[in-house]
Design a protein around this motif. Structure first.
Motif, mmCIF file in Angstrom:
data_model
loop_
_atom_site.group_PDB
_atom_site.id
_atom_site.type_symbol
_atom_site.label_atom_id
_atom_site.label_comp_id
_atom_site.label_asym_id
_atom_site.label_seq_id
_atom_site.Cartn_x
_atom_site.Cartn_y
_atom_site.Cartn_z
ATOM 1 N N SER A 48 30.137 39.745 44.567
ATOM 2 C CA SER A 48 29.598 40.778 43.670
ATOM 3 C C SER A 48 28.078 40.755 43.669
ATOM 4 O O SER A 48 27.423 41.803 43.639
ATOM 5 C CB SER A 48 30.106 40.566 42.247
ATOM 6 N N ASP A 169 33.384 47.471 43.876
ATOM 7 C CA ASP A 169 33.681 46.066 43.570
ATOM 8 C C ASP A 169 35.121 45.956 43.079
ATOM 9 O O ASP A 169 35.426 46.338 41.962
ATOM 10 C CB ASP A 169 32.708 45.542 42.508
ATOM 11 N N GLU A 170 35.992 45.459 43.947
ATOM 12 C CA GLU A 170 37.423 45.347 43.663
ATOM 13 C C GLU A 170 37.992 46.627 43.068
ATOM 14 O O GLU A 170 38.528 46.628 41.962
ATOM 15 C CB GLU A 170 37.670 44.160 42.716
HETATM 16 MG MG LIG Z 1 32.973 39.696 41.673
#
Ligand SMILES: [Mg+2]
Ligand SMILES: Nc1ncnc2c1ncn2[C@@H]1O[C@H](COP(=O)(O)OP(=O)(O)OP(=O)(O)O)[C@@H](O)[C@H]1O
Lengths: 235, 388
Positions: A48, A169-170
């Motif tokens: 991240s 992010d995911e």
């Molecule tokens: Mg992360």
């Protein structure tokens, strides 16, 4: 092919209780326009953080960071904000839509930072909602949409300004299999037919397989690089 | 272009209860603030309405009020002889030599004493005040011990009702008429013949001379001549100014009192707004991070949260003013501090009160919203996004 992300010897550390904890160490990485990259690695490996640096919402300690042709480490706060509005589309794990705005208004939101007229903003927002197949939900509030639908609205918001890169992010981290598949198909088609550059952090093997480059992070260091051939026919 | 207005408004709307409670607190403060302003406004209006612009009041120089003033008979005659005085119906000169006395009279019911203004007038006196209308009975006859009373006085004081008799000075007086003077200071007076009054109160000088100018434009000239006359030691003023000046002390006192009181109360309302806005920032931390990521600047966040707080306070201000507007139905009776006579007036709302009330509310909104807005603007993007 032009380099859209150029990273050289990038490092970042956090202070924790008087102790310096390195998060990213000597990262060197180049991404080309049209790449679809997946960043993988164990929890806490710095995925991240790297994504945030590329997206210009976090600052490195040292190293070169050129994104969309701009050395973003040299930008002032307000210049950086302007740069983000122009060049970066964000997709978050928890969608991060504004709960008080409708789907349409959420998609229109980043356009209020451009010079587009009201009419043009409306056109762009409708088009983006159409692209994620949610035109019929334009007037729904996020709370009236399923997780998968919310993430599609978020994708429409990320692409509506026609950004240079899309960071995710995911994006499927909070979704069930079916919804996750929908989102991945959508991202794939954005990359494939619209030639969007996408950088995606993920834990999910199925998600990573949509990308054609997979990079691994291990304790702040980039390890191997796997390239999948694009099996899709190029026109 | 900053963060859309709809985002700001709807965030207030979705937390209706909190918004209403916070705005309610501000509304109470604005209510107090506006009510006091309305009081002083009502006082001013009443006293100013008492005068007519073409009338001139002559009192002794350096006497602030008619009660403190004395104008000797020969001086009064000199004043009454100037050529600029208008002629009334029938050719009579429109001038009235008047005597003003304060008397403590018992109120009806409770019997508690209160000041009443007793005014002795010349025959022309009532004609100089067209705003005073006889509503019952008849006018007092000159040279007799007849009086007329304002309707409020007739209702409020023992012996002041129509047909009743009342002792003023060393004489018994019969109430032969009642008058309505609207919202003027005359409404709280008792009127009778000037010379009879002087006898009853053993006075040998008048309090004032009032006359109407045939040409209101000649006032400056008349004023200069009368004030420069060595035989007279008087000052001349247009009637409205004369009464306005009398209201100043009290109006200023009310304004100061109102501001101090509301400022003290406002501390509570400001803290309330601050708590509400801090909670809003805490609840929307991830949203703030998202907005920043999308490209909104710190400055936009600051503006949005300040606007939210200002809007909240504007709502409170409007609510408070609506509450205060109901006060217009009430009439207040109080002592006029300069004449010490009982004076009745109403809460009066006007554009000035509205503007000041809303400004006061906005200042509260700014004071309460500033620190939370600064906190919101200062959030680190990555930290804020983690809050989800
Ligand atoms: Mg992360
Ligand atoms: N603001 C911060 N202060 C201190 N340490 C931080 C901060 N942000 C991140 N870290 C640390 O940096 C490291 C990398 O964090 P990062 O969020 O990039 O990991 P990640 O690979 O995305 O993990 P995950 O898969 O769990 O999301 C972690 O050890 C984390 O604790």
């Amino acid at each position: 092919m032009t380099a859209v992300v150029e990273i050289e010897h990038l490092s970042k550390a956090y202070q924790r209780g008087g102790q310096v904890v390195p998060v990213l160490q000597d990262i060197t990485l180049t991404l080309q326009t049209g790449d679809f990259v997946a960043l993988m690695g164990p929890s806490g490996s710095g995925k991240s953080t790297l994504l945030n640096l590329i997206a210009g919402i976090d600052a490195p300690d040292s190293g070169l960071l050129r994104v969309a042709g701009v050395d973003i480490t040299g930008l002032r706060e307000s210049e950086l904000a302007q740069w983000r509005a122009e060049h970066v589309g964000f997709i978050f794990q928890f969608y991060n839509l504004m709960p008080v705005l409708t789907a349409y208004e959420n998609v229109e939101l980043p356009l209020t930072l451009t010079h587009l007229s009201r009419r043009q903003r409306c056109e762009h927002a409708r088009l983006a909602l159409d692209l994620v197949n949610l035109s019929d939900r334009a007037d729904h509030y996020p709370s009236q949409l399923s997780g998968g639908q919310q993430q599609r609205v978020a994708i429409a918001r990320a692409l509506v300004t026609d950004p240079t890169i899309i960071v995710a992010d995911e994006p499927t981290g909070d979704l069930d299999r079916v919804s996750a598949r929908e989102i991945l198909d959508l991202l794939e088609s954005l990359n494939d037919s619209l030639r969007r550059t996408i950088i995606m952090v993920t834990h999910d093997q199925a998600a990573a397989e949509c990308a054609h480059i997979v990079r691994h992070l291990e304790k702040g260091v980039l390890t191997d690089k796997i390239e999948y051939p694009r099996e899709r026919a190029q026109a | 272009m900053g963060i859309p207005y709809s985002y700001i408004v709807r965030n207030l709307w979705v937390r209706k209860i909190t918004t209403l409670l916070t705005a309610g607190g501000m509304a109470l403060v604005v209510f107090v603030f506006a009510a006091v302003l309305m009081l002083s406004e009502g006082l001013k209006k009443t006293l100013v309405a008492t005068g007519s612009p073409e009338n001139v009041v002559i009192i002794r120089r350096s006497a602030e009020t008619e009660v403190q003033s004395s104008v000797y008979r020969d001086q009064a005659s000199l004043v009454a002889s100037i050529p600029e005085i208008a002629n009334g119906p029938g050719g009579a000169r429109m001038v009235s030599r008047e005597v003003l006395v304060l008397m403590v009279l018992p109120k009806r019911g409770t019997g508690s004493p209160s000041n009443v203004t007793i005014r002795g007038l010349s025959e022309m006196g009532p004609a100089l005040r067209p705003q005073v209308r006889l509503v019952e009975g008849r006018m007092f006859r000159p040279g007799t011990s007849e009086i007329i009373a304002g309707t409020k006085i007739a209702e409020g004081f023992q012996g002041a009702g129509l047909g009743e008799t009342i002792k003023l000075g060393i004489q018994e007086w019969k109430v032969v008429g009642l008058f309505d003077a609207g919202k003027t200071g005359f409404a709280s007076e008792i009127w009778g013949d000037a010379d009879q009054m002087m006898q009853a109160f053993r006075r040998d000088s008048y309090s004032s001379v009032i006359f109407r100018l045939s040409d209101p434009g000649s006032f400056a000239r008349v004023k200069e001549r009368l004030e420069d006359d060595r035989r007279l030691t008087v000052e001349a003023e247009r009637e409205p100014q004369f009464y306005a000046r009398q209201s100043e002390l009290m109006a200023n006192f009310l304004n100061v009192l109102g501001t101090i009181l509301s400022t003290i109360f406002s501390i509570g309302a400001i803290i309330g707004a601050m708590i509400t806005m801090y909670a809003a920032v805490a609840n929307r931390t991830a949203e703030i991070g998202t907005l920043r990521a999308l490209g909104f600047r710190r400055h936009d966040i600051l503006t949005a949260f300040l606007a939210e707080s200002l809007l909240l306070s504007l709502l409170g201000g409007a609510l408070g003013l609506v509450m205060a507007s109901f006060m217009q139905a009430f009439t207040v009776s109080t002592m006029n501090w300069q004449t010490f006579a009982e004076l009745a007036f109403s809460f009066t709302m006007n554009a000035g009160v509205v503007v000041q009330g809303l400004l006061f509310a906005l200042i509260m909104g700014l004071a309460g919203g500033f620190l939370p807005a600064v906190r919101a603007a200062r959030l680190d993007i990555v930290d804020a996004l983690r809050a989800s």
